[in-house]
Design a protein around this motif. Structure first.
Motif, PDB file in Angstrom:
ATOM      1  N   THR A  70       0.812  -1.208   0.000  1.00  9.63           N
ATOM      2  CA  THR A  70       0.000   0.000   0.000  1.00  9.63           C
ATOM      3  C   THR A  70       0.849   1.263   0.000  1.00  9.63           C
ATOM      4  N   LEU A  71       1.942   1.232   0.761  1.00  7.69           N
ATOM      5  CA  LEU A  71       2.759   2.434   0.935  1.00  7.69           C
ATOM      6  C   LEU A  71       3.826   2.616  -0.138  1.00  7.69           C
ATOM      7  N   SER A  73       4.111   2.864  -3.534  1.00 14.14           N
ATOM      8  CA  SER A  73       4.010   3.905  -4.557  1.00 14.14           C
ATOM      9  C   SER A  73       3.923   5.297  -3.938  1.00 14.14           C
ATOM     10  N   ARG A  74       3.251   5.420  -2.806  1.00 19.18           N
ATOM     11  CA  ARG A  74       3.141   6.727  -2.146  1.00 19.18           C
ATOM     12  C   ARG A  74       4.506   7.191  -1.652  1.00 19.18           C
ATOM     13  N   ARG A  77       6.693   8.347  -4.581  1.00 22.76           N
ATOM     14  CA  ARG A  77       6.356   9.683  -5.088  1.00 22.76           C
ATOM     15  C   ARG A  77       6.857  10.777  -4.159  1.00 22.76           C
ATOM     16  N   ARG A  78       6.766  10.539  -2.863  1.00 21.07           N
ATOM     17  CA  ARG A  78       7.134  11.582  -1.912  1.00 21.07           C
ATOM     18  C   ARG A  78       8.643  11.669  -1.673  1.00 21.07           C
ATOM     19  N   THR A  84      13.322   5.228  -1.267  1.00 20.28           N
ATOM     20  CA  THR A  84      12.353   4.294  -0.710  1.00 20.28           C
ATOM     21  C   THR A  84      12.915   2.881  -0.705  1.00 20.28           C
TER      22      THR A  84
END
Length: 207
Positions: A70-71, A73-74, A77-78, A84
């Motif tokens: 869930t985390l 791709s977020r 991007r951030r 990451t």
């Protein structure tokens, strides 16, 4: 077929970052499969956990994969895909050392928490790796590079499980878990010597 396979291997060997990522994935997979082969025996026979409790502890750990997916791709991007990926490996791997610390009563939460964080990190790492491979490897080589990488990484599954059993027979279950956990924890450290340490994002094809 052999010529095509050799071409994909040559492409991997030319890229230091691809090499490092492949080796880290293979060795951590090896160590984790050894731990996986021992975890039920460790929790039930060594620590005396009830079957239901054992299932709950393992289930909590597995939920880390949902969080990681869930985390991923977020976070990319951030913070950037390379950052990451690096954090998902280097920062989460030491939590595997909580597993052999697990014991009776509330100490079982250490095993569950360690498993949760490690599985979350491994899942995020896998997402970042596949994304990088898809954007960096030329289209005509992508299938072959992916296949060669999977053979190398997944080929460690039986080796890791067998090694876990051999270590447990020779050293005891907890000592075997410690050996495999330490291997898992230190394996991502060489990534700090690659370009992933200085990049925000992974390079794309042609860069």
């Amino acid at each position: 077929m052999l010529r095509q396979l050799a071409e994909s291997i040559r492409f991997i060997m030319r890229g230091r970052l691809l090499q490092a990522m492949l080796v880290v994935a293979a060795v951590t997979n090896f160590a984790m499969l050894g731990i996986t082969a021992l975890r039920v025996v460790f929790l039930v026979r060594t620590e005396g956990a009830a079957p239901g409790t054992t299932g709950a502890v393992i289930g909590v750990g597995s939920m880390g994969g949902v969080l990681g997916a869930t985390l991923a791709s977020r976070a990319a991007r951030r913070f950037g895909s390379a950052r990451t990926y690096l954090a998902a490996n280097v920062a989460t791997a030491p939590f595997v050392l909580l597993l052999p610390l697990g014991g009776h009563g509330w100490y079982l939460t250490l095993f569950a928490a360690g498993s949760f964080v490690v599985v979350a990190g491994a899942t995020m790492s896998g997402v970042m790796t596949m994304t990088f491979r898809g954007t960096f490897v030329p289209a005509h080589l992508l299938g072959r590079v992916t296949a060669a990488s999977r053979i190398f990484v997944f080929g460690t599954i039986p080796l890791g499980a067998a090694t876990g059993g051999l270590l447990a027979s020779a050293l005891g279950i907890r000592a075997a878990l410690w050996a495999l956990a330490v291997l898992y924890a230190v394996t991502p450290l060489p990534l700090l010597a690659t370009s992933a340490r200085t990049r925000r994002d992974f390079p794309a094809q042609g860069t």
